[in-house]
Design an enzyme around this catalytic site. Structure first.
Site, PDB file in Angstrom:
ATOM      1  N   ARG A 118       0.827  -1.234   0.000  1.00 52.20           N
ATOM      2  CA  ARG A 118       0.000   0.000   0.000  1.00 52.20           C
ATOM      3  C   ARG A 118       0.852   1.272   0.000  1.00 52.20           C
ATOM      4  O   ARG A 118       0.429   2.325   0.461  1.00 52.20           O
ATOM      5  CB  ARG A 118      -0.968   0.026   1.185  1.00 52.20           C
ATOM      6  CG  ARG A 118      -1.954  -1.119   1.156  1.00 52.20           C
ATOM      7  CD  ARG A 118      -3.049  -0.945   2.177  1.00 52.20           C
ATOM      8  NE  ARG A 118      -3.915  -2.115   2.154  1.00 52.20           N
ATOM      9  CZ  ARG A 118      -3.678  -3.222   2.823  1.00 52.20           C
ATOM     10  NH1 ARG A 118      -2.619  -3.306   3.599  1.00 52.20           N
ATOM     11  NH2 ARG A 118      -4.507  -4.245   2.735  1.00 52.20           N
ATOM     12  N   LYS A 140       3.324  11.528 -10.685  1.00 55.07           N
ATOM     13  CA  LYS A 140       2.417  10.747 -11.537  1.00 55.07           C
ATOM     14  C   LYS A 140       3.106   9.429 -11.880  1.00 55.07           C
ATOM     15  O   LYS A 140       4.247   9.431 -12.366  1.00 55.07           O
ATOM     16  CB  LYS A 140       2.116  11.500 -12.838  1.00 55.07           C
ATOM     17  CG  LYS A 140       0.949  12.442 -12.750  1.00 55.07           C
ATOM     18  CD  LYS A 140       0.559  12.912 -14.135  1.00 55.07           C
ATOM     19  CE  LYS A 140      -0.562  13.915 -14.071  1.00 55.07           C
ATOM     20  NZ  LYS A 140      -0.890  14.464 -15.403  1.00 55.07           N
ATOM     21  N   GLU A 182      10.255  18.831 -24.531  1.00 53.67           N
ATOM     22  CA  GLU A 182       9.600  19.212 -23.263  1.00 53.67           C
ATOM     23  C   GLU A 182      10.234  20.483 -22.702  1.00 53.67           C
ATOM     24  O   GLU A 182       9.553  21.312 -22.109  1.00 53.67           O
ATOM     25  CB  GLU A 182       9.696  18.088 -22.226  1.00 53.67           C
ATOM     26  CG  GLU A 182       8.790  16.897 -22.486  1.00 53.67           C
ATOM     27  CD  GLU A 182       7.291  17.179 -22.268  1.00 53.67           C
ATOM     28  OE1 GLU A 182       6.927  18.111 -21.534  1.00 53.67           O
ATOM     29  OE2 GLU A 182       6.482  16.444 -22.862  1.00 53.67           O
ATOM     30  N   LYS A 229       7.984  23.217 -13.213  1.00 59.81           N
ATOM     31  CA  LYS A 229       7.080  22.088 -12.943  1.00 59.81           C
ATOM     32  C   LYS A 229       6.738  22.008 -11.458  1.00 59.81           C
ATOM     33  O   LYS A 229       5.587  21.763 -11.088  1.00 59.81           O
ATOM     34  CB  LYS A 229       7.673  20.768 -13.440  1.00 59.81           C
ATOM     35  CG  LYS A 229       6.727  19.608 -13.124  1.00 59.81           C
ATOM     36  CD  LYS A 229       6.734  18.466 -14.073  1.00 59.81           C
ATOM     37  CE  LYS A 229       5.572  17.521 -13.731  1.00 59.81           C
ATOM     38  NZ  LYS A 229       5.566  16.305 -14.479  1.00 59.81           N
ATOM     39  N   GLU A 239      -4.090  17.306 -10.016  1.00 59.18           N
ATOM     40  CA  GLU A 239      -4.683  17.717 -11.302  1.00 59.18           C
ATOM     41  C   GLU A 239      -6.186  17.952 -11.175  1.00 59.18           C
ATOM     42  O   GLU A 239      -6.993  17.375 -11.890  1.00 59.18           O
ATOM     43  CB  GLU A 239      -4.392  16.655 -12.385  1.00 59.18           C
ATOM     44  CG  GLU A 239      -4.477  17.214 -13.783  1.00 59.18           C
ATOM     45  CD  GLU A 239      -3.849  16.319 -14.844  1.00 59.18           C
ATOM     46  OE1 GLU A 239      -3.851  15.088 -14.693  1.00 59.18           O
ATOM     47  OE2 GLU A 239      -3.349  16.880 -15.825  1.00 59.18           O
ATOM     48  N   ARG A 244      -2.541  22.110 -13.309  1.00 62.06           N
ATOM     49  CA  ARG A 244      -1.562  21.104 -13.725  1.00 62.06           C
ATOM     50  C   ARG A 244      -1.757  20.708 -15.189  1.00 62.06           C
ATOM     51  O   ARG A 244      -0.804  20.363 -15.884  1.00 62.06           O
ATOM     52  CB  ARG A 244      -1.644  19.873 -12.811  1.00 62.06           C
ATOM     53  CG  ARG A 244      -0.526  18.882 -13.075  1.00 62.06           C
ATOM     54  CD  ARG A 244      -0.290  17.948 -11.920  1.00 62.06           C
ATOM     55  NE  ARG A 244       0.756  17.000 -12.263  1.00 62.06           N
ATOM     56  CZ  ARG A 244       1.404  16.237 -11.421  1.00 62.06           C
ATOM     57  NH1 ARG A 244       1.124  16.296 -10.135  1.00 62.06           N
ATOM     58  NH2 ARG A 244       2.339  15.398 -11.819  1.00 62.06           N
ATOM     59  N   ASN A 248       0.200  20.312 -20.209  1.00 61.06           N
ATOM     60  CA  ASN A 248      -0.052  19.600 -21.464  1.00 61.06           C
ATOM     61  C   ASN A 248      -0.016  20.528 -22.677  1.00 61.06           C
ATOM     62  O   ASN A 248      -0.500  20.166 -23.746  1.00 61.06           O
ATOM     63  CB  ASN A 248      -1.401  18.877 -21.400  1.00 61.06           C
ATOM     64  CG  ASN A 248      -1.358  17.767 -20.385  1.00 61.06           C
ATOM     65  OD1 ASN A 248      -0.377  17.033 -20.315  1.00 61.06           O
ATOM     66  ND2 ASN A 248      -2.379  17.669 -19.565  1.00 61.06           N
ATOM     67  N   HIS A 251       0.461  19.200 -26.145  1.00 57.85           N
ATOM     68  CA  HIS A 251       0.343  17.745 -26.067  1.00 57.85           C
ATOM     69  C   HIS A 251      -0.913  17.177 -26.739  1.00 57.85           C
ATOM     70  O   HIS A 251      -0.937  15.992 -27.075  1.00 57.85           O
ATOM     71  CB  HIS A 251       0.399  17.279 -24.609  1.00 57.85           C
ATOM     72  CG  HIS A 251       1.803  17.242 -24.062  1.00 57.85           C
ATOM     73  ND1 HIS A 251       2.596  18.357 -23.992  1.00 57.85           N
ATOM     74  CD2 HIS A 251       2.556  16.227 -23.568  1.00 57.85           C
ATOM     75  CE1 HIS A 251       3.777  18.031 -23.478  1.00 57.85           C
ATOM     76  NE2 HIS A 251       3.776  16.745 -23.213  1.00 57.85           N
ATOM     77  N   HIS A 255      -0.140  14.083 -28.894  1.00 53.31           N
ATOM     78  CA  HIS A 255      -0.688  12.745 -28.622  1.00 53.31           C
ATOM     79  C   HIS A 255      -1.398  12.203 -29.851  1.00 53.31           C
ATOM     80  O   HIS A 255      -1.324  11.005 -30.150  1.00 53.31           O
ATOM     81  CB  HIS A 255      -1.664  12.785 -27.443  1.00 53.31           C
ATOM     82  CG  HIS A 255      -0.976  12.897 -26.117  1.00 53.31           C
ATOM     83  ND1 HIS A 255      -1.562  13.464 -25.015  1.00 53.31           N
ATOM     84  CD2 HIS A 255       0.265  12.517 -25.724  1.00 53.31           C
ATOM     85  CE1 HIS A 255      -0.714  13.436 -24.003  1.00 53.31           C
ATOM     86  NE2 HIS A 255       0.398  12.874 -24.406  1.00 53.31           N
ATOM     87  N   HIS A 267       8.499  11.312 -28.641  1.00 50.34           N
ATOM     88  CA  HIS A 267       7.531  12.128 -27.905  1.00 50.34           C
ATOM     89  C   HIS A 267       7.887  13.617 -28.011  1.00 50.34           C
ATOM     90  O   HIS A 267       7.037  14.454 -28.322  1.00 50.34           O
ATOM     91  CB  HIS A 267       7.488  11.692 -26.432  1.00 50.34           C
ATOM     92  CG  HIS A 267       6.562  12.521 -25.606  1.00 50.34           C
ATOM     93  ND1 HIS A 267       5.204  12.520 -25.803  1.00 50.34           N
ATOM     94  CD2 HIS A 267       6.803  13.418 -24.612  1.00 50.34           C
ATOM     95  CE1 HIS A 267       4.638  13.361 -24.951  1.00 50.34           C
ATOM     96  NE2 HIS A 267       5.586  13.921 -24.218  1.00 50.34           N
TER      97      HIS A 267
HETATM   98  N1  GLY Z   1       3.350  15.222 -17.303  1.00 49.25           N
HETATM   99  C1  GLY Z   1       2.375  16.118 -16.840  1.00 49.25           C
HETATM  100  C2  GLY Z   1       2.216  16.111 -15.342  1.00 49.25           C
HETATM  101  O1  GLY Z   1       3.064  15.625 -14.638  1.00 49.25           O
HETATM  102  O2  GLY Z   1       1.229  16.584 -14.862  1.00 49.25           O
END
Ligand code: GLY
Length: 366
Positions: A118, A140, A182, A229, A239, A244, A248, A251, A255, A267
């Site tokens: 957990r 993430k 990026e 970031k 998010e 957040r 993107n 993106h 994508h 990418h």
């Molecule tokens: N890659 C986008 C984020 O971490 O929210």
């Protein structure tokens, strides 16, 4: 060296410097066991040094757990395999995992860390430019299903991130350029309203040093991206507020290019073209002037990235639009994050005329 803090709860530090691998052990002082997850090629170069330093500076037992390469290894099967090997080896809840590698390792080991017992502590040690400025920061984690990328995941913040920028020396040229896609995004994210970290100016003045991989300049570039970031993640860790989602930028179209396929783009290359598309779309929607539209084209170009969709068999705008409508961040219609006078904001359902202009800006006629 730069030390930046991601101000989530609990906060954690990101250490950025050439040779920072030596700092990983200090993040693991109280752990009894440390499982280092990596891939064979990365482990061949860095794991002996890392394991020896953890063993000599802590009292922990250290094990190396290899996983496969590529997006296909970012799977539930790999997570199950890692967790079974952790259990067999005796890894417990108070122990720690270290993810040594690019985004595939970071995302997979991160998800395993989120669910094993957990949740166990993880230290992210990214070795690609893309992972240093994006995947390793912000918690993430995810793996892919046959039905789509990153469909199963969790938010699981690391206890620390250690970025050794000297690992960039051995990165393949295309992978390095992919990371710069990026980097260009971060510069443009802060471009319209302000340039608080100085990243835009740094890239403009030192683009050839960046492309020559000057270690000091790259350390500065990575630190600027991480600072941007970290600020966004701290403002919206799960998010939920839309802040957040501004990460993107570029993106949605990227994508779609990656999903439709047939372009053989990395990418970061897809993101670079997506930035040109986003700048043109914002201009066509009357949100920004031609100076901004030009910068969305000029910056990727200065970093050696593509700004046009390469000639390929899949230049079908209808197919790209259909994929963009299915994008998981879109609530039904077409949704983009675009620059404007108030910074980067979500824009839904731009007009057909604006879309036509944006498609034309990247070499697709409709
Ligand atoms: N890659 C986008 C984020 O971490 O929210």
């Amino acid at each position: 060296m730069s030390t930046l803090t991601v101000a989530v709860d609990p906060p954690y530090d990101v250490e950025i410097a050439p040779g920072a691998l030596e700092l990983v052990a200090a993040k693991l002082k109280d752990r009894k066991r440390v499982a280092v997850v990596s891939q064979a090629t990365i482990a061949d170069t860095y794991s002996a040094r890392l394991l020896a330093s953890i063993e000599s500076e802590t009292n922990a037992r250290v094990g190396l757990f290899l996983m496969g390469d590529g997006e296909t290894s970012k799977s539930m099967t790999t997570v199950e395999d890692l967790c079974r090997r952790f259990a067999d080896w005796g890894l417990l809840r108070g122990d720690a995992i270290v993810a040594l590698g690019g985004g595939v390792v970071g995302d997979t080991a991160g998800f395993a860390a989120a669910v094993y017992h957990r949740g166990v502590a993880i230290v992210q040690v990214p070795t690609t430019l893309l992972a240093m400025v994006d995947a390793a920061i912000g918690g993430k984690t995810a793996v892919n299903l046959a039905e789509g990328k990153n469909l199963v995941g969790a938010f699981h913040q690391p206890v620390a991130v250690v970025v050794d920028t000297s690992t960039l020396e051995t990165l393949g040229q295309r992978e390095f350029l992919s990371g710069l896609g990026e980097v260009a995004k971060y510069a443009l994210l802060t471009d319209v309203v302000a340039d608080p970290t100085g990243l835009t100016a740094l890239l403009r003045l030192r683009s050839s040093a960046v492309l020559d991989r000057d270690p000091d300049v790259l350390t500065e570039v990575v630190a600027c991206c991480v600072a941007i970031k970290a600020e966004v993640v701290a403002a919206d860790p799960f998010e939920q507020t839309g802040r957040r989602a501004t990460l993107n930028l570029g993106h949605t179209f990227a994508h779609a290019l990656e999903t439709v396929g047939g372009y053989d783009l990395t990418h970061g290359e897809a993101v670079a073209i997506g930035l040109v598309f986003a700048g043109a779309l914002a201009g066509a929607c009357g949100r920004v002037g031609s100076d901004v539209v030009d910068r969305y084209q000029a910056l990727p170009h200065a970093l050696g990235l593509p700004t046009q969709v390469p000639d390929g068999e899949s230049g079908d705008p209808e197919q790209l639009l259909a994929v963009m409508r299915r994008d998981k961040k879109a609530a039904g219609g077409l949704s983009f994050v675009l620059p404007g006078q108030n910074g980067i904001e979500r824009v839904d359902d731009p007009s057909d005329e604006a879309l036509r202009y944006a498609f034309a800006s990247v070499g697709i006629g409709i």
